[in-house]
Write an enzyme that holds these catalytic residues in place. Sequence first.
Site, PDB file in Angstrom:
ATOM      1  N   CYS A  16       0.675  -1.066  -0.049  1.00 28.53           N
ATOM      2  CA  CYS A  16      -0.046   0.000   0.014  1.00 28.53           C
ATOM      3  C   CYS A  16       0.910   1.420  -0.092  1.00 28.53           C
ATOM      4  CB  CYS A  16      -1.011  -0.113   1.271  1.00 28.53           C
ATOM      5  SG  CYS A  16      -1.800  -1.449   1.486  1.00 28.53           S
ATOM      6  N   HIS A  27      -3.087   6.950   3.418  1.00 29.06           N
ATOM      7  CA  HIS A  27      -3.550   5.572   2.958  1.00 29.06           C
ATOM      8  C   HIS A  27      -4.919   5.216   3.331  1.00 29.06           C
ATOM      9  CE1 HIS A  27      -4.107   1.440   1.705  1.00 29.06           C
ATOM     10  NE2 HIS A  27      -3.503   1.070   2.940  1.00 29.06           N
ATOM     11  N   ASN A  71     -10.013  -0.717   1.003  1.00 29.16           N
ATOM     12  CA  ASN A  71      -8.534  -0.538   0.798  1.00 29.16           C
ATOM     13  C   ASN A  71      -8.127  -0.706  -0.501  1.00 29.16           C
ATOM     14  OD1 ASN A  71      -5.663  -0.737   1.270  1.00 29.16           O
ATOM     15  ND2 ASN A  71      -5.698  -1.628   2.965  1.00 29.16           N
TER      16      ASN A  71
END
Length: 329
Positions: free
Chosen positions: A114, A254, A284
Amino acid sequence: MMKSVGILGLGHYIPEKIITNQDMEKIVETSDEWITERTGIKERHIAAANQATSDMSFIAAERALADAGVNGEEIDLVIVATASPDHAFPSTACLVQNHIGAKGAAAFDLSAGCSGFVYSLGVASQMIKTGLYKKALIIGAETLSRIMNWNDRNTCVLFGDGAGAAVVGEVEEGLGVLGIDLGADGSGGSFLVQPAGGSRKPASAETVAANEHTIHMSGQDVFKFAIQIMGATSKRALKNAGMTPEDIDLLVPHQANMRIIKSASKRLKVPMEKVWVNVDKYANTSAASIPIALCEAEHAGAMKKGDTVLLVGFGAGLTWSSIVLKWSK
């Protein structure tokens, strides 16, 4: 003199298909209330059966190039950050390079989970700063739905698909990338892993039957790491830029979990009004998360030229990444 390097254009792509928390209730033993309370996620977008990571990358790339007013032939570096490439090889970046007509451009994929997009921005900005390249196209793109265990309620509710892209190049002096902090703690590698499919555990009937080609995560360990590292890496990048958290006009974290985002906001003493949040809509999306959020923030008029923008992420590796930008658009 070193060049000032920043973002010239942005683009993103979100697949059409939506799976809500209510839909998830029909797939695994979970509830809208449970997912919302622990993560802040309400829905996620899932790629169509015929869509791969490169297909979403192409659209995000074309939109970023158009936004920057740049032709594909002008790009001399392509980086795709992804944990779900079309193939182990060739790189998805090579597929993008060919699609946009960036003949002869350097092209490679970057694997930092990520954290990938911010890592890519860090790498590209330094390569342009030194004069090695002039214009880069960086993309964060994921089709995580292909590597999820849809029977594992601890992971399948968390992730979604999408792509975000940025054209990076020289900007006015004093604008663009001012501070970078990239790092990793490989001792946490086992906390977030796709166990099979590589040289350690090649694909076999046994690895497929054991769901070892899907995402395996130790949620508590990743959560503890994220809570600590988001604030720490942000402060280091700010220090590198000669700034403090008070200077932040917009924080783009994030989008993994609302509790982690709120914790970062608290640790940095940045009010939530200055934090861009879309985890509720997309879940996500790993390496795609920050560029999608950044693109949405710009479209909404959340930042203007000269604003201080902080990008911060964490991911498999375990990795962390943060960059301070003076917005140049």
